[in-house]
Design a protein around this motif. Structure first.
Motif, short mmCIF file in Angstrom:
data_model
loop_
_atom_site.label_atom_id
_atom_site.label_comp_id
_atom_site.label_asym_id
_atom_site.label_seq_id
_atom_site.Cartn_x
_atom_site.Cartn_y
_atom_site.Cartn_z
N PRO A 36 51.83 58.97 22.76
CA PRO A 36 51.32 58.71 24.11
C PRO A 36 50.85 60.01 24.76
O PRO A 36 51.40 61.09 24.49
N ARG A 39 50.18 61.93 31.68
CA ARG A 39 49.31 62.23 32.81
C ARG A 39 49.33 63.73 33.12
O ARG A 39 48.29 64.35 33.33
N ALA A 62 38.28 55.71 30.95
CA ALA A 62 38.74 54.53 30.24
C ALA A 62 37.55 53.60 29.95
O ALA A 62 37.45 53.00 28.88
N LEU A 73 42.25 52.15 26.68
CA LEU A 73 43.26 53.07 27.16
C LEU A 73 44.29 52.26 27.94
O LEU A 73 43.98 51.67 28.97
N GLU A 75 47.87 51.92 29.91
CA GLU A 75 48.90 52.68 30.62
C GLU A 75 50.26 52.12 30.26
O GLU A 75 50.46 50.92 30.24
N LYS A 83 53.54 58.94 34.19
CA LYS A 83 52.56 58.01 33.65
C LYS A 83 52.14 58.48 32.28
O LYS A 83 51.93 59.66 32.05
N GLN A 84 52.02 57.52 31.35
CA GLN A 84 51.42 57.91 30.08
C GLN A 84 50.56 56.80 29.51
O GLN A 84 50.64 55.65 29.92
N TYR A 85 49.73 57.19 28.55
CA TYR A 85 48.73 56.26 28.04
C TYR A 85 48.75 56.24 26.54
O TYR A 85 49.06 57.25 25.89
#
Lengths: 236, 276
Positions: A36, A39, A62, A73, A75, A83-85
């Protein structure tokens, strides 16, 4: 240029597209790890002083990833302040996987992953760790904690690497004491792996018709219609 | 807001993904993949049974290029200097700090590559011996042992920045094309430009009088006309060797360099006209 715009509130459209393309390149450059993306790393490495434009720029990035590369993408909720993606590929595109080239260790991991996701899928979505280890031991892939010459440290891949890549979840069974764990499909697997392909693969191994696995076949149909619905909603 | 043309479809996204993963795909391989995807994406097309022709792939590539231009990426078609095979290459057209900082190589590893690049570009033959390459570790900061260097050289070969053949290290066509702007500016005094196609050339045919270096595939085109010219295009010296130099290279028949695989298109004309 950077200092100017950090004082001003508006970005010129050139600055904006440069930032968007930098974020896209950054996310793509991280994709080979499958970990991941945080942010804070995006801000630190790409946006820098333009942090306040984060939301807008990320939405655009995105959009580019979906429209140009066909990747989504997503979240991931981790905790409220982090936050991560993950970048999830289109499940339809994984048909091309045999035409892609990966380092040998990655190929080995992909094979292992397919076996493990198949087992979880065929077992109704969850597998206890002792079932998993006896399955892999029977296949000759695992032998205690000894490293396998092709797959490497299998247990570590299962419980650390694949978890971090979000292919599987490895969680403690509530109230188990001493603690026991079980495996489920992770976020990435749900988005990226075609249940139909898996069921076809398993059926091929058993030499039967995929429709004979009634429960699993229903799940395939259900997952496909959900994805179709989602695609239509996204398309609007 | 980004706008993608409506003729940019999943087929293009899949083709692009493959090129991003492999960076360098031979024209034949690319066409085989293109046909496979084309058939799975457009099953409703009336002519699906006839299959696409190479022109369809080239059109698809130009559509992709329009879309990825804003990201400073481009799919280029180029011909290998030694085997005359054509490749599709995915290149970054601008050296961005993002792709440099977050590449699969560390700063020290990139430093090593730079040294190798410099040695190759300034060499006379456009390549260096593998032994010389492994000895470059001594000129670098840090403690790189011989076996580290060997492993690193292999890594660069695996990612197709370099390749090794017969004890020599060469730049791949991917590196030559992608690094062309850098090589031109940093090694202006060393680099050779093929007078026939005006592009950079590392290895090819060298005129023994004026020492001009020409791509073998360019020489092939230049000499294959009816009058079989064999004078140097730069100094006009008679170069009978020229014909011999390209005699045994397996060029495609009907190859005209500008339009790749013209021959395979000709084979398809029967089907092409049937489609109309």
């Amino acid at each position: 240029m950077a200092s100017q715009s950090s004082q001003g509130s508006k970005l010129s459209s050139q600055e904006q597209s440069a930032l968007i393309s930098d974020i896209v390149l950054y996310i793509l450059s991280q994709d080979h790890t499958k970990y991941p993306i945080k942010r804070q790393d995006i801000v630190k490495n790409v946006l820098k002083t333009h942090g306040r434009h984060y939301k807008h720029i990320m939405n655009e990035a995105a959009h580019v990833l979906t429209e140009i590369f066909g990747m989504k993408l997503v979240e991931i909720e981790h905790s409220s302040n982090m936050k991560q993606y993950i970048l999830v590929n289109n499940e339809q595109f994984l048909r091309d996987v045999s035409d892609l080239k990966w380092p040998e260790e990655v190929e080995a991991q992909q094979v292992l992953l397919m076996l493990l996701l198949s087992l979880i899928f065929m077992s109704g979505g969850v597998v206890k760790e002792e079932v998993m280890s006896s399955f892999l031991t029977r296949l000759g892939i695992m032998n205690g904690r000894k490293s396998h010459e092709y797959f490497g440290d299998v247990w570590k891949l299962l419980t650390v690497e694949f978890v971090r890549q979000m292919y599987v979840e490895y969680v403690r069974i509530p109230e188990s004491n001493p603690p026991k764990y079980e495996f489920r499909w992770g976020h990435r697997a749900k988005g990226e792996v075609s249940r139909r392909e898996l069921l076809n693969f398993v059926s091929l191994v058993y030499g039967c018709d995929p429709k004979n696995w009634v429960t699993q076949y229903q799940e395939v149909l259900q997952a496909e219609s959900e994805k179709e619905k989602k695609r239509e909603e996204d398309g609007k | 807001m980004l706008r993608v043309p409506s003729n940019y479809r999943d087929l293009h996204k899949r083709f692009l993904q493959i090129l991003m993963n492999r960076r360098m795909v031979s024209y034949e391989d690319a066409f085989r993949l293109f046909c496979k995807m084309y058939q799975s994406e457009e099953p409703d097309e009336e002519e699906a049974t006839a299959g696409p022709c190479p022109k369809d792939m080239e059109l698809a590539v130009s559509i992709i290029n329009k879309v990825i231009k804003g990201l400073n990426m481009e799919i280029r078609c180029a011909q290998d200097e030694i085997t005359p095979a054509k490749y599709y290459l995915l290149v970054n057209t601008v050296d961005s700090h993002i792709s440099r900082t977050f590449s699969k190589f560390s700063a020290a590893e990139l430093e090593f590559f730079k040294t190798v690049l410099s040695e190759i570009v300034t060499s006379e033959d456009g390549c260096i011996s593998s032994t010389a390459c492994l000895n470059l570790n001594s000129s670098l900061p840090g403690n790189m042992t011989k076996s580290d260097t060997e492993a690193l050289l292999e890594k660069f070969c695996k990612y197709q920045w370099l390749y090794q053949k017969d004890g020599k290290v060469h730049l791949t066509i991917l590196s030559i094309v992608e690094l062309e702007p850098l090589i031109l500016s940093a090694y202006e005094d060393y680099v050779n430009i093929c007078r026939l196609c005006k592009r950079i050339v590392m290895q090819g045919y060298r005129c023994d009088r004026c020492l001009a270096l020409l791509h073998l595939h360019c020489v092939h085109l230049y000499t294959k006309g009816v009058d079989r010219i064999h004078s140097c295009p730069v100094c006009s010296a008679d170069q009978p060797e020229m014909l011999a130099a390209v005699k045994n290279i397996p060029f495609h028949s009907g190859d005209d360099n500008r339009i790749p695989s013209a021959s395979s298109r000709e084979n398809k004309t029967g089907k092409g006209s049937a489609r109309k």
